[in-house]
Write an enzyme that holds these catalytic residues in place. Structure first.
Site, mmCIF file in Angstrom:
data_model
loop_
_atom_site.group_PDB
_atom_site.id
_atom_site.type_symbol
_atom_site.label_atom_id
_atom_site.label_comp_id
_atom_site.label_asym_id
_atom_site.label_seq_id
_atom_site.Cartn_x
_atom_site.Cartn_y
_atom_site.Cartn_z
ATOM 1 C CB CYS A 1 4.884 -5.320 -3.280
ATOM 2 S SG CYS A 1 6.481 -4.499 -3.310
ATOM 3 C CB CYS A 2 3.101 0.056 -1.929
ATOM 4 S SG CYS A 2 3.375 0.357 -0.167
ATOM 5 C CB ALA A 3 7.163 2.960 -2.562
#
Length: 357
Positions: free
Chosen positions: A93-95
């Site tokens: 997960c990133c932004a």
């Protein structure tokens, strides 16, 4: 949000999330099941962001690869690899599900691990959490009220439909309410609340009668608006029983927890500072002369507790604090909600009523 991705199911299952955002982003808001293993640290992210602003995306990408290379890159890949092996059911997960999670996914693939990512990233999960909260708080609510020391939190905790807002906020709500854990950021508190709401399939929820804020966290507006309209069951326990509960909670358990966390000497100092800070926070409402008197009683009680392990002398400041400050304040607030009170009784009576309500 991405079609085909059930974000609520991921949140409800406490699915591990390998969050590769920078620590500063993670601190501002994260999901309860997330582990922060950043692709770039805060300084690297700032440098890449500045480069992006002045020189464009290609230069920023090149700089990012330069900053995270060699031993640094290998160390981060190893951290991700170990996390993936520990949590084979997780997601990256990133932004926004963009370059950072795709780069991490590609580097992991080159290291022999194929690991999925969250389309839309943290932003998509956050939107799902906000929407879930707005929907789930529309169910009927029952609030548990009562003066300080009534055991309201214990009632909520043991009820299958109960959600302990103070536990989620890591704060017990009063000036003495802080715990040994730092409070979550506002977004992380809201995310944790959303996950708890998703886990409750009941047709109603049981919550403690809280104000708009719990320590530094505030309740989502949609929840607070529903609580203002909801029925209240009030615990009316004898004063002495309430004082005994507070002795156990504030003087026995907190002293034990501080000592366990920091050792005998530092733990005692932190415990004493915790009690002094709680009293100091309401000094203006008490009046400075009364504050000075109660502070002197607190100092004396702490000295006796440290010498003998006896908490009884704390009554010299706790009892007047309840009678002169906390009880009148809560009864004033409760009087304004009189029309919403649907039951009054002892702790046991309220507990029995809740089982049948």
């Amino acid at each position: 949000m991405s079609e085909g991705m059930d974000y609520c199911a991921i949140l409800t299952a406490d699915t591990p999330l390998l969050d590769v955002r920078a620590p500063v982003e993670f601190a501002q808001g994260a999901m309860p099941s997330a582990i922060n293993l950043p692709l770039m640290n805060d300084e690297e992210r700032t440098a890449v962001g500045t480069c992006y602003k002045h020189q464009g995306p290609e230069a920023a990408l090149t700089l990012g690869h330069q900053l995270v290379s060699g031993i640094t890159r290998e160390q981060r890949i190893q951290s991700w690899r170990h996390a993936c092996l520990r949590h084979p059911d997780g997601y990256l997960c990133c932004a926004r599900g963009g370059q950072r999670s795709h780069i991490t996914q590609q580097w992991l693939r080159e290291a022999g691990i194929d690991y999925p990512l969250i389309p839309g990233g943290y932003k998509a999960l956050r939107q799902a959490a906000i929407l879930a909260t707005e929907q789930r708080v529309q169910r009927p609510l029952i609030l548990i009220g009562g003066c300080t020391g009534s055991g309201k939190t214990d009632l909520v905790r043991q009820h299958p439909d109960g959600i302990d807002l103070e536990d989620l906020a890591r704060h017990r709500g009063s000036s003495f309410g802080r715990t040994l854990q730092p409070q979550r950021s506002q977004a992380s508190f809201e995310n944790a609340l959303a996950v708890e709401l998703l886990k409750r399939d009941a047709t109603r929820l049981v919550l403690e009668d809280e104000g708009r804020t719990i320590g530094g966290n505030h309740l989502p507006g949609c929840l607070y608006e529903r609580m203002v309209e909801s029925p209240i069951a009030v615990v009316d326990d004898p004063f002495d029983l309430r004082v005994a509960r507070l002795h156990n909670e504030y003087f026995v358990r907190m002293q034990h927890d501080f000592t366990a966390a920091h050792g005998e000497e530092a733990g005692w100092q932190n415990y004493a500072e915790y009690l002094h800070h709680g009293l100091f926070a309401i000094r203006r409402r008490l009046g400075l002369q009364r504050f000075a008197e109660l502070s002197a009683h607190l100092d004396s009680a702490l000295a006796i507790q440290q010498q003998r392990g006896d908490t009884g002398d704390h009554d010299a400041w706790l009892v007047p604090l309840l009678k002169e400050y906390y009880d009148p304040m809560y009864r004033y607030q409760l009087d304004k909600k009189a029309a919403k009170i649907v039951f009054r009784g002892s702790w046991q009576e309220v507990n029995g009523w809740l089982q049948n309500a």
